[in-house]
Design a protein around this motif. Structure first.
Motif, short mmCIF file in Angstrom:
data_model
loop_
_atom_site.label_atom_id
_atom_site.label_comp_id
_atom_site.label_asym_id
_atom_site.label_seq_id
_atom_site.Cartn_x
_atom_site.Cartn_y
_atom_site.Cartn_z
N GLY A 13 0.83 -1.20 0.00
CA GLY A 13 0.00 0.00 0.00
C GLY A 13 0.87 1.24 0.00
N LEU A 14 0.24 2.36 0.29
CA LEU A 14 0.97 3.64 0.29
C LEU A 14 2.07 3.69 1.33
CD1 LEU A 14 -2.01 6.10 -0.21
CD2 LEU A 14 -0.31 5.41 -1.88
N THR A 15 1.88 2.98 2.43
CA THR A 15 2.88 2.99 3.50
C THR A 15 4.12 2.19 3.14
OG1 THR A 15 1.92 1.06 4.57
CG2 THR A 15 1.10 3.23 5.28
N GLY A 16 4.02 1.40 2.06
CA GLY A 16 5.16 0.59 1.64
C GLY A 16 5.23 -0.77 2.30
N THR A 17 4.34 -1.03 3.24
CA THR A 17 4.33 -2.34 3.89
C THR A 17 3.96 -3.40 2.88
OG1 THR A 17 3.66 -1.31 5.96
CG2 THR A 17 3.34 -3.69 5.78
N GLN A 18 4.82 -4.40 2.72
CA GLN A 18 4.59 -5.45 1.74
C GLN A 18 3.96 -6.68 2.37
OE1 GLN A 18 8.13 -6.48 -0.37
NE2 GLN A 18 8.25 -4.53 -1.44
N GLU A 19 3.05 -7.28 1.62
CA GLU A 19 2.45 -8.55 2.02
C GLU A 19 2.79 -9.55 0.91
OE1 GLU A 19 -1.95 -10.60 2.68
OE2 GLU A 19 -1.79 -8.41 2.57
N SER A 20 3.49 -10.62 1.27
CA SER A 20 3.79 -11.66 0.28
C SER A 20 2.51 -12.35 -0.14
CB SER A 20 4.75 -12.69 0.87
OG SER A 20 6.01 -12.11 1.06
N LEU A 21 2.44 -12.68 -1.41
CA LEU A 21 1.28 -13.39 -1.94
C LEU A 21 1.63 -14.87 -2.07
CD1 LEU A 21 0.33 -10.82 -4.71
CD2 LEU A 21 -0.90 -11.24 -2.57
N SER A 22 0.78 -15.72 -1.55
CA SER A 22 0.98 -17.16 -1.62
C SER A 22 -0.02 -17.73 -2.62
CB SER A 22 0.79 -17.77 -0.23
OG SER A 22 0.95 -19.17 -0.29
N PHE A 23 0.43 -18.02 -3.82
CA PHE A 23 -0.44 -18.49 -4.89
C PHE A 23 -0.64 -19.99 -4.81
CE2 PHE A 23 0.81 -14.43 -6.57
CZ PHE A 23 -0.30 -14.02 -7.29
N ARG A 24 -1.85 -20.40 -5.13
CA ARG A 24 -2.14 -21.82 -5.32
C ARG A 24 -2.85 -21.97 -6.64
NH1 ARG A 24 -7.34 -23.63 -3.93
NH2 ARG A 24 -8.60 -22.03 -2.95
N THR A 25 -2.68 -23.12 -7.24
CA THR A 25 -3.21 -23.37 -8.57
C THR A 25 -4.52 -24.12 -8.49
OG1 THR A 25 -0.98 -23.42 -9.46
CG2 THR A 25 -2.70 -24.42 -10.81
N VAL A 26 -5.50 -23.66 -9.26
CA VAL A 26 -6.80 -24.32 -9.36
C VAL A 26 -7.00 -24.70 -10.82
CG1 VAL A 26 -9.30 -24.02 -9.13
CG2 VAL A 26 -7.75 -23.00 -7.44
N HIS A 27 -7.22 -25.99 -11.07
CA HIS A 27 -7.52 -26.48 -12.42
C HIS A 27 -9.03 -26.67 -12.50
CE1 HIS A 27 -3.32 -27.16 -13.37
NE2 HIS A 27 -3.19 -27.68 -12.16
N ASP A 28 -9.62 -26.11 -13.54
CA ASP A 28 -11.07 -26.19 -13.70
C ASP A 28 -11.38 -26.41 -15.18
OD1 ASP A 28 -13.81 -26.00 -13.20
OD2 ASP A 28 -13.81 -23.85 -13.59
N GLY A 29 -11.59 -27.66 -15.55
CA GLY A 29 -11.86 -27.96 -16.96
C GLY A 29 -10.68 -27.54 -17.80
N ASP A 30 -10.93 -26.67 -18.77
CA ASP A 30 -9.84 -26.21 -19.64
C ASP A 30 -9.24 -24.89 -19.15
OD1 ASP A 30 -11.85 -24.44 -20.32
OD2 ASP A 30 -11.44 -24.52 -22.46
N ALA A 31 -9.43 -24.58 -17.90
CA ALA A 31 -8.89 -23.34 -17.33
C ALA A 31 -7.96 -23.66 -16.16
CB ALA A 31 -10.01 -22.43 -16.87
N THR A 32 -6.94 -22.85 -16.00
CA THR A 32 -6.02 -22.95 -14.87
C THR A 32 -5.87 -21.56 -14.28
OG1 THR A 32 -4.82 -24.76 -15.93
CG2 THR A 32 -3.69 -23.59 -14.17
N TYR A 33 -6.11 -21.47 -12.97
CA TYR A 33 -6.02 -20.19 -12.27
C TYR A 33 -4.97 -20.28 -11.18
CZ TYR A 33 -10.63 -19.81 -14.31
OH TYR A 33 -11.68 -19.81 -15.20
N HIS A 34 -4.28 -19.19 -10.96
CA HIS A 34 -3.33 -19.07 -9.87
C HIS A 34 -3.90 -17.99 -8.96
CE1 HIS A 34 -0.77 -21.56 -12.35
NE2 HIS A 34 -1.07 -20.75 -13.35
N LEU A 35 -4.32 -18.39 -7.76
CA LEU A 35 -5.05 -17.51 -6.86
C LEU A 35 -4.26 -17.25 -5.58
CD1 LEU A 35 -8.51 -19.36 -7.07
CD2 LEU A 35 -7.74 -17.41 -8.45
N ALA A 36 -4.34 -16.01 -5.10
CA ALA A 36 -3.70 -15.66 -3.83
C ALA A 36 -4.56 -14.65 -3.08
CB ALA A 36 -2.31 -15.08 -4.07
N PRO A 37 -4.84 -14.92 -1.81
CA PRO A 37 -5.57 -13.94 -1.00
C PRO A 37 -4.63 -12.84 -0.49
CG PRO A 37 -5.10 -15.89 0.29
CD PRO A 37 -4.56 -16.15 -1.09
#
Length: 149
Positions: free
Chosen positions: A89-113
C-alpha cells in the motif's frame, strides 16, 4: 462432476463480473497472454468460496492470474505457471502473496488472497514464469479497493 463444473463456471463468472469495471487486463509476451485481476473476496458467492477453499471477507481480496498460449488456429490453451509476488500500500508495507493453482476444466487459475486497505491504491508486483527456459515475466499493476462496511 456437473456440480463441480457449475461451481467452476461460477468462479470464472464471478471473477470476470467483479472486474467488469476494468478493461480486460493482460500482458502479451510472444505467444502467451498473462491475464490478471484482483477483487474483493466478498464478491464471491458462498458456494464458490467454499468449493475453492477461499475466505469471503469485506477486508480480504483475491488476486487471480492465468496464462494462455495462443495456438495457430487462433484459440488459446491454458498453461501451468509459477506465480510469485507481493502487494503493498501507500505505506510501503509489503504482504507476500501465496499463490495456489486451481484447475477447472480447460482453465487454470493461480489464486492468492491478500489483505485489503480501504480507499488506498495497492501496488501488485508479480513474477510469472510460464516457460522453464525463459526468465519470469514481471506483471505490475495498481488498483484501489473500498471496503464495504
Amino acid at each position: 462432476m456437473l456440480r463441480r463444473l457449475m461451481i467452476g463456471a461460477a468462479l470464472v463468472g464471478t471473477l470476470f463480473a467483479a472486474t467488469g469495471a476494468h478493461a480486460e487486463q493482460f500482458v502479451s509476451v510472444g505467444d502467451y497472454e498473462i491475464h490478471y485481476s484482483a477483487v474483493n473476496s466478498s464478491f464471491l458467492t458462498p458456494e464458490v468460496a467454499q468449493a475453492n477453499n477461499l475466505q469471503r471477507s469485506a477486508n480480504r481480496g483475491l488476486v487471480n492470474v492465468s496464462v494462455r498460449e495462443r495456438q495457430d488456429d487462433g484459440t488459446t490453451r491454458p498453461v501451468n505457471a509459477s506465480v510469485q509476488g507481493h502487494v503493498s500500500g501507500l505505506t510501503g508495507t509489503q504482504e507476500s502473496l501465496s499463490f495456489r493453482t486451481v484447475h477447472d476444466g480447460d482453465a487454470t487459475y493461480h489464486l492468492a488472497p491478500f489483505t485489503l486497505r480501504d480507499d488506498e491504491n495497492m501496488r501488485f508486483e508479480l513474477s510469472v514464469r510460464y516457460d522453464r527456459n525463459a526468465a519470469p515475466e514481471p506483471v505490475n499493476f495498481i488498483q484501489r479497493f473500498y471496503i464495504d462496511r
